[in-house]
Write a protein that holds these residues in place. Structure first.
Motif, mmCIF file in Angstrom:
data_model
loop_
_atom_site.group_PDB
_atom_site.id
_atom_site.type_symbol
_atom_site.label_atom_id
_atom_site.label_comp_id
_atom_site.label_asym_id
_atom_site.label_seq_id
_atom_site.Cartn_x
_atom_site.Cartn_y
_atom_site.Cartn_z
ATOM 1 N N TRP A 148 7.345 -35.883 -13.152
ATOM 2 C CA TRP A 148 8.695 -36.022 -13.723
ATOM 3 C C TRP A 148 8.730 -35.689 -15.213
ATOM 4 C CZ3 TRP A 148 8.613 -39.669 -17.500
ATOM 5 C CH2 TRP A 148 7.636 -40.664 -17.409
ATOM 6 N N HIS A 149 7.571 -35.746 -15.894
ATOM 7 C CA HIS A 149 7.527 -35.286 -17.288
ATOM 8 C C HIS A 149 8.017 -33.844 -17.397
ATOM 9 C CE1 HIS A 149 4.631 -38.584 -18.305
ATOM 10 N NE2 HIS A 149 5.293 -38.499 -19.435
ATOM 11 N N TYR A 150 7.563 -33.026 -16.449
ATOM 12 C CA TYR A 150 7.887 -31.594 -16.493
ATOM 13 C C TYR A 150 9.335 -31.358 -16.091
ATOM 14 C CZ TYR A 150 2.872 -31.586 -16.864
ATOM 15 O OH TYR A 150 1.601 -31.840 -17.284
ATOM 16 N N VAL A 151 9.782 -32.093 -15.046
ATOM 17 C CA VAL A 151 11.170 -31.954 -14.613
ATOM 18 C C VAL A 151 12.109 -32.365 -15.757
ATOM 19 C CG1 VAL A 151 12.906 -32.787 -12.981
ATOM 20 C CG2 VAL A 151 10.578 -32.289 -12.186
ATOM 21 N N LEU A 152 11.786 -33.493 -16.408
ATOM 22 C CA LEU A 152 12.598 -33.941 -17.550
ATOM 23 C C LEU A 152 12.590 -32.894 -18.668
ATOM 24 C CD1 LEU A 152 12.059 -37.719 -18.446
ATOM 25 C CD2 LEU A 152 14.186 -36.516 -17.895
ATOM 26 N N GLY A 153 11.415 -32.316 -18.921
ATOM 27 C CA GLY A 153 11.288 -31.276 -19.953
ATOM 28 C C GLY A 153 12.207 -30.104 -19.670
ATOM 29 N N GLY A 154 12.277 -29.693 -18.398
ATOM 30 C CA GLY A 154 13.146 -28.583 -18.012
ATOM 31 C C GLY A 154 14.617 -28.918 -18.208
ATOM 32 N N ILE A 155 15.004 -30.140 -17.804
ATOM 33 C CA ILE A 155 16.404 -30.571 -17.948
ATOM 34 C C ILE A 155 16.760 -30.676 -19.429
ATOM 35 C CG2 ILE A 155 18.040 -32.457 -17.519
ATOM 36 C CD1 ILE A 155 16.348 -33.083 -14.967
ATOM 37 N N PHE A 156 15.857 -31.258 -20.213
ATOM 38 C CA PHE A 156 16.085 -31.384 -21.651
ATOM 39 C C PHE A 156 16.212 -29.996 -22.287
ATOM 40 C CE2 PHE A 156 13.910 -30.877 -25.742
ATOM 41 C CZ PHE A 156 14.718 -31.641 -26.564
ATOM 42 N N GLY A 157 15.260 -29.113 -21.990
ATOM 43 C CA GLY A 157 15.247 -27.779 -22.611
ATOM 44 C C GLY A 157 16.517 -27.008 -22.329
ATOM 45 N N GLY A 158 16.857 -26.892 -21.026
ATOM 46 C CA GLY A 158 18.051 -26.134 -20.656
ATOM 47 C C GLY A 158 19.319 -26.816 -21.159
ATOM 48 N N GLY A 159 19.395 -28.157 -20.990
ATOM 49 C CA GLY A 159 20.596 -28.909 -21.364
ATOM 50 C C GLY A 159 20.870 -28.836 -22.853
ATOM 51 N N LEU A 160 19.816 -28.985 -23.652
ATOM 52 C CA LEU A 160 19.991 -28.991 -25.107
ATOM 53 C C LEU A 160 20.512 -27.644 -25.615
ATOM 54 C CD1 LEU A 160 19.545 -30.714 -27.636
ATOM 55 C CD2 LEU A 160 17.295 -29.672 -27.833
ATOM 56 N N ILE A 161 19.904 -26.551 -25.145
ATOM 57 C CA ILE A 161 20.336 -25.234 -25.615
ATOM 58 C C ILE A 161 21.746 -24.938 -25.105
ATOM 59 C CG2 ILE A 161 19.755 -22.774 -25.785
ATOM 60 C CD1 ILE A 161 17.602 -24.409 -27.032
ATOM 61 N N LEU A 162 22.047 -25.389 -23.867
ATOM 62 C CA LEU A 162 23.397 -25.194 -23.328
ATOM 63 C C LEU A 162 24.419 -25.885 -24.232
ATOM 64 C CD1 LEU A 162 25.150 -24.077 -21.016
ATOM 65 C CD2 LEU A 162 24.841 -26.261 -19.833
ATOM 66 N N LEU A 163 24.080 -27.085 -24.678
ATOM 67 C CA LEU A 163 24.958 -27.833 -25.586
ATOM 68 C C LEU A 163 25.176 -27.042 -26.886
ATOM 69 C CD1 LEU A 163 26.228 -30.704 -25.412
ATOM 70 C CD2 LEU A 163 24.371 -31.488 -26.891
ATOM 71 N N VAL A 164 24.084 -26.496 -27.427
ATOM 72 C CA VAL A 164 24.175 -25.704 -28.657
ATOM 73 C C VAL A 164 25.068 -24.481 -28.430
ATOM 74 C CG1 VAL A 164 22.888 -24.337 -30.354
ATOM 75 C CG2 VAL A 164 21.902 -26.450 -29.454
ATOM 76 N N LYS A 169 29.374 -21.559 -30.196
ATOM 77 C CA LYS A 169 30.099 -20.323 -29.872
ATOM 78 C C LYS A 169 29.457 -19.102 -30.517
ATOM 79 C CE LYS A 169 34.431 -22.837 -29.485
ATOM 80 N NZ LYS A 169 34.974 -23.760 -30.480
ATOM 81 N N GLY A 170 28.269 -18.773 -30.069
ATOM 82 C CA GLY A 170 27.595 -17.596 -30.625
ATOM 83 C C GLY A 170 26.271 -17.976 -31.225
ATOM 84 N N GLY A 171 25.464 -16.996 -31.546
ATOM 85 C CA GLY A 171 24.127 -17.272 -32.049
ATOM 86 C C GLY A 171 23.149 -17.350 -30.897
ATOM 87 N N MET A 172 23.338 -18.390 -30.060
ATOM 88 C CA MET A 172 22.471 -18.502 -28.891
ATOM 89 C C MET A 172 23.261 -18.166 -27.641
ATOM 90 S SD MET A 172 19.967 -21.724 -29.338
ATOM 91 C CE MET A 172 20.045 -22.392 -30.979
ATOM 92 N N GLY A 173 22.567 -17.663 -26.626
ATOM 93 C CA GLY A 173 23.246 -17.266 -25.394
ATOM 94 C C GLY A 173 22.605 -17.902 -24.184
ATOM 95 N N MET A 174 23.118 -17.526 -22.992
ATOM 96 C CA MET A 174 22.599 -18.103 -21.757
ATOM 97 C C MET A 174 21.142 -17.719 -21.529
ATOM 98 S SD MET A 174 24.808 -20.103 -20.720
ATOM 99 C CE MET A 174 24.071 -20.584 -19.145
ATOM 100 N N GLY A 175 20.716 -16.582 -22.067
ATOM 101 C CA GLY A 175 19.306 -16.196 -21.970
ATOM 102 C C GLY A 175 18.410 -17.247 -22.605
ATOM 103 N N ASP A 176 18.836 -17.766 -23.775
ATOM 104 C CA ASP A 176 18.064 -18.811 -24.447
ATOM 105 C C ASP A 176 18.039 -20.091 -23.612
ATOM 106 O OD1 ASP A 176 17.504 -17.504 -27.089
ATOM 107 O OD2 ASP A 176 19.687 -17.421 -27.148
ATOM 108 N N VAL A 177 19.188 -20.413 -22.963
ATOM 109 C CA VAL A 177 19.269 -21.616 -22.112
ATOM 110 C C VAL A 177 18.230 -21.535 -20.996
ATOM 111 C CG1 VAL A 177 20.726 -22.950 -20.527
ATOM 112 C CG2 VAL A 177 21.730 -21.942 -22.603
ATOM 113 N N LYS A 178 18.232 -20.381 -20.299
ATOM 114 C CA LYS A 178 17.314 -20.225 -19.164
ATOM 115 C C LYS A 178 15.870 -20.198 -19.639
ATOM 116 C CE LYS A 178 20.286 -17.014 -17.806
ATOM 117 N NZ LYS A 178 20.819 -15.786 -17.167
ATOM 118 N N LEU A 179 15.635 -19.495 -20.747
ATOM 119 C CA LEU A 179 14.268 -19.423 -21.284
ATOM 120 C C LEU A 179 13.738 -20.811 -21.607
ATOM 121 C CD1 LEU A 179 11.796 -17.935 -22.532
ATOM 122 C CD2 LEU A 179 13.055 -17.934 -24.694
#
Ligand SMILES: [Zn+2]
Length: 251
Positions: A148-164, A169-179
């Motif tokens: 679950w450490h890894y699953v949480l890491g994935g949710i945190f990583g994608g969720g945080l960038i999605l929030l940004v 509105k610009g700067g970062m894109g969905m590519g960064d979210v998925k990455l």
């Protein structure tokens, strides 16, 4: 024996680095990575085997085409060298282990993403989709923490960038979210947080320098993928030590 393995892994890294340049420059614009063969961008002469020895060809030809003398970008040998060093680094840090294999595949993704994002401001889905199953399979084959450490890491990583992305509105894109969802999953929650902090720190420092030295305009978007990639690799290599050192300081 170690020195021979180290040299071998470095050479493999240099050769792969050469291929990663091609992947990073061609895949985002929908070109094949095998066809057509590499040519001089100026005179169109097809590059032979002796023009494509990683790093060395560039040094011996002083970075110019042997036929028309036009200069080649130093980005090619730079990323070849970086890939070779990253492969070596993973081996020196982790030895002949699953962690080293996972690290080498992760470094490969990071190099390609950096080339593509710097050149096109885009992180190609094809590259992420190619690496995701391999990385996830290796991660869950060689876990050094609960799943679950890894699953949480994935949710945190994608969720945080999605929030940004949603807030900025610009700067970062969905590519960064998925990455970063993928990188977070590979790192686990603790190192993923560290990787994000490192990426923001590098991005801010370099971004400010680029504006101060007037290399980019204030409002000009700068790719963030390379910083996420760099933060991820540092966190993968030394995350446990950095976090442990920090906790012992405040504890
Ligand atoms: Zn030429």
């Amino acid at each position: 024996m170690t020195i021979f393995i180290a040299i071998y892994i470095t050479v493999i890294g240099l050769l792969f680095g050469s291929f990663f340049n091609v992947v990073g420059l061609r895949v985002p614009v929908g070109e094949s990575v095998v066809h057509p063969p590499s040519r001089c961008g100026s005179c169109g002469t097809r590059l032979g085997a002796k023009d494509m020895i990683p790093v060395l060809s560039y040094m011996f030809s002083r970075g110019t085409c042997r036929h028309c003398g036009v200069g080649f970008s130093p980005v090619y040998p730079l990323f070849e060298a970086v890939t070779g060093l990253l492969f070596l680094w993973m081996y020196l840090r982790f030895g002949l282990t699953g962690a080293a294999v996972l690290g080498i595949v992760l470094a490969s993704l990071c190099v390609i993403v950096t080339v593509a994002d710097l050149k096109y401001m885009r992180i190609p889905n094809k590259v992420l989709l190619f690496f995701a199953p391999i990385l996830i399979a290796l991660r869950f084959a060689f876990m050094d923490a609960a799943w679950w450490h890894y699953v949480l890491g994935g949710i945190f990583g994608g969720g945080l960038i999605l929030l940004v992305v949603l807030l900025s509105k610009g700067g970062m894109g969905m590519g960064d979210v998925k990455l970063f969802a993928l990188c977070g999953l590979i790192l686990g929650i603790g190192p993923a947080i560290l990787a994000f902090m490192l990426a923001c720190a590098f991005g801010t420092v370099v971004g400010v320098m680029l504006i101060v030295f007037k290399i980019v305009q204030r409002k000009q978007p700068v790719p963030f993928g390379p910083w996420l990639a760099l933060g991820t690799l540092i966190a993968y290599l030394y995350g446990t030590q950095i976090i442990g050192g920090y906790l012992s300081l405040i504890g």
